[in-house]
Design a protein around this motif. Structure first.
Motif, short mmCIF file in Angstrom:
data_model
loop_
_atom_site.label_atom_id
_atom_site.label_comp_id
_atom_site.label_asym_id
_atom_site.label_seq_id
_atom_site.Cartn_x
_atom_site.Cartn_y
_atom_site.Cartn_z
N UNK A 1 0.82 -1.22 0.00
CA UNK A 1 0.00 0.00 0.00
C UNK A 1 0.85 1.26 0.00
N UNK A 2 2.03 1.20 0.62
CA UNK A 2 2.88 2.39 0.69
C UNK A 2 3.88 2.48 -0.44
N UNK A 3 3.96 1.40 -1.26
CA UNK A 3 4.88 1.44 -2.40
C UNK A 3 4.18 1.79 -3.71
N UNK A 4 2.83 1.71 -3.70
CA UNK A 4 2.08 2.06 -4.89
C UNK A 4 1.80 0.90 -5.82
N UNK A 5 2.22 -0.31 -5.46
CA UNK A 5 1.96 -1.49 -6.29
C UNK A 5 1.14 -2.50 -5.51
N UNK A 6 -0.03 -2.89 -5.98
CA UNK A 6 -0.72 -2.41 -7.18
C UNK A 6 -1.68 -1.28 -6.87
N UNK A 7 -1.60 -0.70 -5.66
CA UNK A 7 -2.53 0.36 -5.27
C UNK A 7 -1.91 1.73 -5.55
N UNK A 8 -2.70 2.76 -5.32
CA UNK A 8 -2.16 4.12 -5.28
C UNK A 8 -1.45 4.27 -3.94
N UNK A 9 -0.25 4.79 -3.96
CA UNK A 9 0.56 4.82 -2.74
C UNK A 9 -0.07 5.69 -1.66
N UNK A 10 -0.08 5.17 -0.42
CA UNK A 10 -0.58 5.94 0.72
C UNK A 10 0.48 6.94 1.15
N UNK A 11 0.08 8.17 1.38
CA UNK A 11 1.03 9.22 1.76
C UNK A 11 0.82 9.69 3.20
N UNK A 12 -0.44 9.82 3.61
CA UNK A 12 -0.70 10.35 4.95
C UNK A 12 -0.22 9.38 6.04
N UNK A 13 -0.24 8.07 5.74
CA UNK A 13 0.14 7.07 6.73
C UNK A 13 1.29 6.20 6.23
N UNK A 14 2.19 6.79 5.45
CA UNK A 14 3.38 6.10 4.97
C UNK A 14 4.33 5.84 6.15
N UNK A 15 5.28 4.91 6.01
CA UNK A 15 6.19 4.60 7.13
C UNK A 15 6.96 5.80 7.65
N UNK A 16 7.31 6.74 6.77
CA UNK A 16 8.07 7.91 7.21
C UNK A 16 7.17 9.08 7.61
N UNK A 17 5.85 8.92 7.51
CA UNK A 17 4.93 10.01 7.87
C UNK A 17 4.73 10.05 9.39
N UNK A 18 4.59 11.24 9.91
CA UNK A 18 4.36 11.40 11.35
C UNK A 18 2.84 11.40 11.61
N UNK A 19 2.40 10.41 12.34
CA UNK A 19 0.97 10.25 12.64
C UNK A 19 0.76 10.50 14.12
N UNK A 20 -0.16 11.41 14.43
CA UNK A 20 -0.44 11.77 15.82
C UNK A 20 -1.69 11.05 16.30
N UNK A 21 -1.51 10.13 17.25
CA UNK A 21 -2.63 9.42 17.86
C UNK A 21 -2.98 10.13 19.17
N UNK A 22 -4.11 10.81 19.17
CA UNK A 22 -4.51 11.59 20.33
C UNK A 22 -5.59 10.83 21.10
N UNK A 23 -5.19 10.19 22.19
CA UNK A 23 -6.14 9.42 23.00
C UNK A 23 -6.93 10.36 23.90
N UNK A 24 -8.21 10.09 24.02
CA UNK A 24 -9.08 10.93 24.85
C UNK A 24 -8.79 10.68 26.32
N UNK A 25 -8.66 11.77 27.08
CA UNK A 25 -8.49 11.66 28.52
C UNK A 25 -9.02 12.93 29.16
N UNK A 26 -8.87 13.03 30.46
CA UNK A 26 -9.43 14.17 31.18
C UNK A 26 -8.79 15.49 30.75
N UNK A 27 -7.52 15.45 30.32
CA UNK A 27 -6.83 16.68 29.94
C UNK A 27 -7.35 17.25 28.62
#
Length: 332
Positions: free
Chosen positions: A253-279
């Protein structure tokens, strides 16, 4: 195992295994209970952040950024249902059934499993009894994950669902009977990706023929142990197959074969997982932070206006995505 794998009758063990007809159900119960207690924490767990990044990348390459899988329900006929419960468990086939709700990804791995519901419940009213949906509405899972759809930043992941599901922004449904080309393209792609959970159920039943026949357990807890064990062994099988791939689905999926390459969640992309909490609650919220958190997530999750906006953005995104595929000379 022959009873689960091939659906053999209990008395078949007399000749094959040297086990009496009365002993076979006891062995099956103990086996399923042991497997559930030992392997459920690992094979029936919720996806980790690394797992979610892989699922999101695969679905982004298929045209649905921010999608965490597909949700659906199936029914297992219960032959030994108690007469007193028959009305409650009566399914649409006029026979008692046990309802199963699950969420699966593109690799046919079951990430969420909710079992033991009465067969009289359908995909819509089972939501009020689903532990998975309860955790989503309470903000306990999934975390907020920033993604871009049609140029707009969103942070609430969603699941692909059938048309019977409510119009909530956590579910994305296809459009039936549409004539506009954009809507037809969107419905075609949504139904294709949503089939992941249908294929997962099909692979599960094909691997364990005990699910093809009627459930022969008197106790519902034992029937749930059999279902849970089948899903655990199914996930083990998917993991073994995944480890033997020359190139796994995430890398494809991230290489583009046979799909269109994923960019937002590629291995080198920074993904922010914001868990819900009291803060994460606004300082102006009423006292009782978890109550305010659950109320805010519930209001956001069942907002039909937000659902309409999400679907409009996805329709535009899918058409731009298909145009980019056509321009690059690729095929779906």
């Amino acid at each position: 195992m022959p009873v689960m794998r091939y659906g053999y009758a209990y008395d078949a063990g007399d000749e094959l295994l040297g086990v009496s007809e009365s002993s076979m159900p006891c062995i099956l119960k103990r086996f399923c209970k042991a497997i559930s207690e030992k392997f459920a924490p690992e094979c029936l767990r919720e996806p980790t952040e690394e797992d979610m990044k892989g699922i999101l990348a695969v679905n982004e390459s298929r045209g649905f950024p921010g999608c965490l899988g597909s949700i659906d329900c199936q029914h297992w006929e219960w032959e030994k249902c108690h007469v007193a419960w028959a009305g409650q468990f009566m399914g649409k086939g006029k026979k008692p059934t046990i309802a199963i709700e699950a969420i699966s990804d593109g690799e046919l791995w079951f990430w969420h499993l909710s079992i033991g519901h009465p067969g009289s419940l359908n995909d819509l009213n089972i939501l009020s009894n689903s532990t998975t949906i309860e955790r989503i509405l309470l903000g306990q899972f999934p975390p907020r994950i920033a993604h871009v759809i049609n140029g707009k930043i969103r942070d609430l992941p969603y699941y692909l669902a059938a048309g019977i599901y409510p119009s909530w922004p956590i579910f994305v449904k296809s459009t039936k009977g549409c004539t506009e080309r954009k809507l037809k393209n969107f419905s075609q792609e949504q139904e294709a990706v949503r089939e992941d959970v249908e294929r997962a159920f099909g692979a599960l039943v094909a691997s364990f023929h005990v699910l093809k026949s009627q459930c022969r357990m008197w106790c519902k807890a034992h029937a749930m142990d059999i279902l849970r064990t089948c899903v655990i062994l199914h996930n083990m099988n998917r993991e073994a197959r995944r480890d033997n791939y020359n190139v796994n689905l995430y890398a494809r999926a991230t290489s583009g074969e046979p799909f269109v390459s994923a960019r937002q969640f590629a291995p080198d992309a920074e993904v922010n997982f914001k868990w819900e909490n009291a803060d994460s609650i606004s300082p102006t919220a009423v006292l009782g932070t978890w109550g305010a958190l659950a109320a805010r997530r519930r209001l956001e999750s069942d907002n039909s206006v937000a659902y309409d906006q999400l679907r409009v953005d996805l329709v535009e995104h899918i058409n731009c995505w298909k145009f980019s595929i056509a321009s690059a000379g690729l095929t779906l």
